[in-house]
Design a protein around this motif. Structure first.
Motif, PDB file in Angstrom:
ATOM      1  N   VAL A  76       0.865  -1.176   0.000  1.00  0.00           N
ATOM      2  CA  VAL A  76       0.000   0.000   0.000  1.00  0.00           C
ATOM      3  C   VAL A  76       0.899   1.223   0.000  1.00  0.00           C
ATOM      4  CG1 VAL A  76      -1.660   1.397   1.301  1.00  0.00           C
ATOM      5  CG2 VAL A  76      -1.959  -1.087   1.142  1.00  0.00           C
ATOM      6  N   ALA A  77       0.677   2.112  -0.960  1.00  0.00           N
ATOM      7  CA  ALA A  77       1.452   3.354  -1.036  1.00  0.00           C
ATOM      8  C   ALA A  77       0.533   4.517  -0.691  1.00  0.00           C
ATOM      9  CB  ALA A  77       2.037   3.519  -2.441  1.00  0.00           C
ATOM     10  N   ASP A  78       0.988   5.389   0.247  1.00  0.00           N
ATOM     11  CA  ASP A  78       0.179   6.552   0.600  1.00  0.00           C
ATOM     12  C   ASP A  78       1.090   7.701   1.000  1.00  0.00           C
ATOM     13  OD1 ASP A  78       1.006   6.048   3.232  1.00  0.00           O
ATOM     14  OD2 ASP A  78      -0.878   5.076   3.787  1.00  0.00           O
ATOM     15  N   GLU A  79       0.512   8.725   1.580  1.00  0.00           N
ATOM     16  CA  GLU A  79       1.263   9.931   1.897  1.00  0.00           C
ATOM     17  C   GLU A  79       2.277   9.726   3.014  1.00  0.00           C
ATOM     18  OE1 GLU A  79      -1.495  12.990   2.730  1.00  0.00           O
ATOM     19  OE2 GLU A  79      -2.175  13.194   0.642  1.00  0.00           O
ATOM     20  N   SER A  80       2.179   8.608   3.736  1.00  0.00           N
ATOM     21  CA  SER A  80       3.120   8.383   4.842  1.00  0.00           C
ATOM     22  C   SER A  80       4.222   7.395   4.484  1.00  0.00           C
ATOM     23  CB  SER A  80       2.357   7.884   6.075  1.00  0.00           C
ATOM     24  OG  SER A  80       1.781   6.616   5.829  1.00  0.00           O
ATOM     25  N   GLY A  81       4.229   6.883   3.269  1.00  0.00           N
ATOM     26  CA  GLY A  81       5.282   5.963   2.861  1.00  0.00           C
ATOM     27  C   GLY A  81       4.739   4.687   2.266  1.00  0.00           C
ATOM     28  N   LEU A  82       5.569   3.622   2.337  1.00  0.00           N
ATOM     29  CA  LEU A  82       5.210   2.329   1.769  1.00  0.00           C
ATOM     30  C   LEU A  82       4.916   1.347   2.899  1.00  0.00           C
ATOM     31  CD1 LEU A  82       4.957   0.500  -0.766  1.00  0.00           C
ATOM     32  CD2 LEU A  82       7.370  -0.078  -0.440  1.00  0.00           C
ATOM     33  N   HIS A  83       3.771   0.699   2.836  1.00  0.00           N
ATOM     34  CA  HIS A  83       3.364  -0.236   3.866  1.00  0.00           C
ATOM     35  C   HIS A  83       3.309  -1.644   3.272  1.00  0.00           C
ATOM     36  CE1 HIS A  83       2.022   3.306   6.181  1.00  0.00           C
ATOM     37  NE2 HIS A  83       1.604   3.749   4.994  1.00  0.00           N
ATOM     38  N   VAL A  84       3.912  -2.589   3.965  1.00  0.00           N
ATOM     39  CA  VAL A  84       3.897  -3.988   3.546  1.00  0.00           C
ATOM     40  C   VAL A  84       3.032  -4.757   4.536  1.00  0.00           C
ATOM     41  CG1 VAL A  84       5.270  -6.018   2.980  1.00  0.00           C
ATOM     42  CG2 VAL A  84       6.243  -3.731   2.635  1.00  0.00           C
TER      43      VAL A  84
END
Length: 1014
Positions: A405-413
């Motif tokens: 998931v890519a969003d305004e706070s970075g990359l989440h795995v």
């Protein structure tokens, strides 16, 4: 008129219209001119009592290109010329010559026309040239030298067709023109005559009342039969036009309707068989998804299941669900609630036991996007993860264990099973997109400033950074299937969609390889072939296929499209299927040849999703009509050269039809291979040539094979064992052809025609058993054409010096020689039975009697250009002529009718008749293989299309054809429909949503729900 004429009229007609000629001749000569008109002044002096005599005898036509003295004299002594106009006479060279000669006498205003069939002045309308009933000399003016000019003429015509003047009205019009009397006056006189005739026979008529009833019944029957014939003609022509347009299902319905009415001809059954191929590619797997639309469709990795994203309308509200079906049976396995209303991606994870979708909760992208994962074997709610990976790319690891998931706070795995966050990389950076590489070792991300980064998928460690797009708005990133290329897709800042630009980086060194605009507007879909060599796009401008390596546009289908347009690119990248919400028809395109092969038109509403299975053998189409269907792809076998590691040049069937003999190769490596027809696998390889193998021939007994190569040799092989018997050293310039005679005891070879060869190397005879040389067949220039006669005892050679020689095959003795008089000989062939020898020279084809040495006939026409190949029909009554311009001339030898078949755009050098002569197949430099109706001269469609030159060979039974290009071999079914019309009707009722209405137009009908009976 002071000049004295012997004949009142000269009737010109095709021998196929003899019945009309007989009727008109009798009608004119037995017509009694009304007494009140006899003696009146007219343009021809005084009106006579009878129009006698009328000339019509064309039984003794000369064999030369000019009309004989008898006909010329008869034309000069005729006041008028009457032309019986039909497609047959329009194609007749003799009718055209008669018109030209009569007009050259200054009597153009004395040419009268009687239309009996076809249509006037439609020759220049695409697809209707075969209906033209006016010969060229009728359509245009003719000068005093007998040459047709560019000035159009306006023929005076009476129309005997039932919907026009009819026989009686047309006859009166002709009489009016011949007598120089007004038509109204002729009609009035005929009415008076008919009135008194009725008065005189009135009493007798009562006695014959019973007979009249019978005659009336006969008339009604004849009329009904004619109306039936007209209906059949319309059905057949409608079917043919639909077939030419690629609308196969619609064509099949029309053609089968004519078939049911008793129209049983080879061309019809051939067209019906071709039209039924895509129809019968539809499997029995049809699912009723019940939705308004299907936004996405995808197969599981093993192809055993497929999933549809379905938008349902329930109590006025929209609801999105995922439906998972069994591919083999179409059984609904799972219905998964909670799917995004507007999906961005959908895929089976890992081993296919879980399904992932990403998207928005509404179709206007106003809600927060999310990722949802279902475990198919478990009956519990789906796992939802807030956020998505972007507008394209692979959100899940290849093994299905993790999700990005890519969003305004970075990359989440995230863990794909539990949803737990496993890692948070690039914290604090606003990211727009992320994707896994195909091997799962890397992750590519796009930051809000346009910088692309590649990181290690295990620990988030930075590997590469691409700054060329800094300051640009990239909203998607994805790897090619090989992982060698990384694509960045810029987006629009005003709306959440991709614009048409594409950036491609080389992953190995991080270099920006390509940057180009794939579409001037928006980009909706991007899909790779399995090997990553090509990718296809859907955008505002249409459908396009690109080279990943070069960024070159390979193929496009220009259309004004919206985001609801769809495509499916086959795994090998050779087939493109295009579909659209607005169109119920899916189009199947060949990427290599850039030609639409056929349509899949069995839905009644727009097609909203399309997908190939992992092997490219089946195609899934889902429609807004509430159904989804599975199709078998492709209908015919085709193999690319990668399958057998050589470039094919020539292919032949073996006598049994079980194997294909393929010759080809590259410079320095000529090869012969025996392929299994079913699988395309190599059964045997014969090596030894040092250059491309360009010709192959198998002896009639199937024991020996001869090959010709550009390395300057021909080779004789033991076919069963694949061993070389002898090398036939021909010429350093290359061997062009190698052929056995009928008995297989002699071989003929010719060399490549470049004009630089010594006399004695032009053609050679060899022993067919051991390859020993027999004789050299010498001309003063190279031999371009050579052929054994059907008995195998003689061989003819034609040279660029213009000479034609006939030799004895036993010892190479020269039997006869015809001197040069028409220029270089480009082609020659013997007729069945060896009664004729046809030769081709520029603008001319001549027929010789090889036994007597005399010329039988000649066809000379400047419009022909240079004939390249000659082929007789099996019965010897037709000669097909392929030309360098791409036209095919079909010479009907028994009545001298010439038909010109137009369709190829370049040289035609391959021709083959069906065993019954009803069909002609052709191939040439434009890469197309076409089929023709030899009786009507009508095109029956393009059977296949390559990007380059096409050669072909027809199986002896006529049921299959093998065609070769420089990169591909295709083995296709060209058999005719063998089933009864009732059997075809049952299939169409099951698969086609069409029926023929009362006005002969197609109407929609619900397809039968039961599985099709085969």
């Amino acid at each position: 008129m002071t000049e004295d004429y012997k004949y009142w009229a000269f009737i010109s007609y095709s021998h196929q219209d003899r019945a009309w000629g007989d009727w008109l001749h009798k009608t004119l000569e037995t017509y009694r001119v009304p007494r009140r008109l006899v003696g009146r002044a007219s343009r021809d002096g005084q009106v006579p009592e009878r129009l006698y005599p009328v000339f019509r005898d064309r039984d003794e036509l000369p064999s030369s290109a000019n009309l004989g003295d008898v006909l010329n004299e008869s034309l000069r002594q005729s006041r008028y010329q009457i032309v019986i106009c039909s497609p047959r006479s329009a194609a007749s060279r003799w009718v055209n010559e008669e018109i030209k000669y009569f007009k050259s006498l200054g009597r153009e205003d004395r040419v009268l026309c009687l239309i009996v069939d076809g249509e006037p002045n439609v020759f220049d309308i695409p697809g209707r040239d075969i209906e033209e009933c006016f010969a060229p000399a009728l359509r245009y003016r003719v000068d005093a030298h007998g040459q047709i000019t560019d000035a159009p003429a306006e023929p005076i015509a009476a129309d005997a067709r039932e919907h026009a003047d009819g026989k009686r009205g047309a006859n009166l019009k002709l009489l009016s023109g011949l007598l120089g009397v007004g038509l109204d006056e002729i009609v009035q006189r005929e009415r008076q005559r008919e009135f008194w005739k009725r008065v005189q026979v009135g009493a007798a008529a009562m006695a014959f009342a019973g007979l009249c009833v019978g005659a009336w019944q006969w008339y009604q029957n004849e009329r009904a039969a004619r109306e039936r014939e007209i209906t059949i003609e319309k059905l057949v022509e409608s079917g043919r036009q639909e077939l030419l347009a690629g609308q196969h299902a619609r064509a099949a319905v029309y053609l089968n309707e004519a078939y049911k009415m008793g129209h049983d001809t080879v061309p019809l059954r051939f067209m019906l068989a071709q039209a039924m191929k895509p129809v019968e590619a539809l499997t029995d797997v049809r699912v009723e998804h019940g939705g308004q639309a299907v936004f996405e469709s995808v197969f599981s990795p093993d192809g055993e299941r497929f999933a549809l994203h379905v938008l349902l309308q329930i109590s006025g509200n929209q609801k999105a669900v995922i439906k998972v079906y069994d591919t083999a049976s179409g059984t609904l396995l799972h219905e998964l609630a909670g799917a995004p209303a507007l999906p961005l991606s959908m895929a089976f994870l890992g081993d296919g036991q879980r399904l992932l979708t990403t998207g928005f909760p509404d179709d206007i992208r106003s809600g927060a996007p999310f990722t949802r994962i279902w475990t198919l074997a478990e009956q519990k709610s789906a796992l939802q993860i807030d956020g998505i990976n972007g507008y394209a790319g692979q959100p899940a690891h290849p093994d299905g264990s993790r999700v990005l998931v890519a969003d305004e706070s970075g990359l989440h795995v995230h863990d794909a099973r539990t949803g737990a966050r496993l890692a948070h990389w690039l914290a604090g950076q606003a990211l727009y997109a992320a994707t896994y590489s195909p091997d799962g070792t890397r992750v590519a991300v796009v930051a809000s400033d346009g910088v692309v980064q590649v990181i290690d998928a295990r620990d988030g460690r930075a590997l590469q950074q691409y700054t060329e797009t800094k300051g640009q708005f990239l909203s998607a990133v994805l790897f090619s299937p090989t992982g060698n290329d990384l694509l960045g897709l810029p987006g629009r800042t005003d709306i959440p969609q991709l614009n048409g630009d594409i950036r491609i980086w080389n992953v190995a060194d991080g270099a920006l390889r390509l940057s180009f605009a794939a579409d001037a507007g928006l980009l909706y879909v991007l899909q790779f072939s399995r090997d990553g060599r090509r990718f296809a796009t859907v955008g505002s401008e249409g459908y396009k296929v690109w080279s990943t390596t070069r960024g070159v546009l390979l193929f496009s289908v220009p259309r004004a499209l919206t985001e609801f347009a769809r495509l499916a690119l086959s795994p090998d990248g050779d087939t493109l299927v295009t579909a659209d919400f607005q169109n119920r028809v899916a189009e199947v395109w060949d990427v290599r040849s850039k030609r639409m092969m056929h349509t899949l038109d069995l839905h009644t509403d727009g097609i909203s999703a399309a997908a190939f299975d992992p092997n490219g053998e089946r195609l899934l189409l889902a429609s807004r009509d509430g159904s989804a269907d599975l199709w078998n792809m492709p209908a015919d076998k085709a193999w690319r050269y990668e399958s057998f590691e050589t470039l094919p040049y020539v292919a032949r069937f073996d006598p049994a039809g079980r194997h294909l003999l393929v010759g080809g190769g590259r410079a320095g490596d000529g090869r012969i291979m025996i392929l299994d027809r079913q699988s395309g696998s190599i059964k045997q390889r014969m090596d030894g040539h040092d250059d491309v193998v360009v010709d192959l021939d198998l002896s009639k007994d199937g024991r020996r094979l001869v090959s010709a190569s550009l390395d300057g040799t021909a080779a004789l092989w033991d076919y069963a064992h694949g061993t070389r018997i002898a090398t036939l050293s021909h010429s350093p310039e290359g061997a062009y052809t190698a052929r056995f005679n009928h008995s297989g005891n002699r071989i003929l070879t010719t060399t490549s025609p470049d004009g630089s060869l010594p006399d004695h190397d032009a053609a050679q005879l060899w022993n067919g058993t051991d390859g020993a040389p027999i004789a050299r067949l010498a001309h003063t220039k190279f031999v371009y054409a050579a052929d054994f006669d059907r008995s195998g005892k003689r061989v003819a050679t034609g040279s660029f010096d213009g000479t034609l020689n006939l030799w004895r095959t036993a010892d190479g003795k020269l039997l006869r020689s015809w001197p040069a008089n028409e220029g270089p000989i480009h082609g020659l062939t013997f007729s069945p039975g060896d009664t004729q020898l046809a030769t081709a020279t520029p603008d001319c084809v001549r027929l010789f009697d090889p036994n007597a040495g005399t010329q039988i006939s000649v066809l000379r026409d400047a419009g022909m250009g240079i004939p390249e190949i000659l082929t007789y029909s099996p019965d010897g009554n037709m000669l097909a002529i392929g030309t360098q311009s791409g036209s095919i001339w079909l010479w009907q030898l028994d009545d001298d009718v010439i038909r010109t078949l137009k369709g190829h755009q370049q040289l035609v050098d391959a021709l083959a008749f069906s065993a019954d002569g009803a069909l002609l197949l052709s191939g040439g430099l434009d890469g197309e293989v076409r089929a023709w109706d030899t009786h009507e001269g009508a095109s029956l469609g393009v059977l296949l299309s390559f990007a380059r030159k096409t050669g072909l060979d027809l199986l002896a039974s006529g049921s299959r054809l093998v065609a070769t290009s420089w990169s591909q071999i295709a083995d296709i079914d060209v058999s005719v429909e063998a089933r009864r019309a009732e059997d075809v009707t049952r299939v169409l009722a099951c698969k086609a949503p069409w029926a023929v209405g009362a006005d002969l137009r197609l109407i929609n009908e619900k397809r039968e729900s039961a599985p099709c009976a085969h």
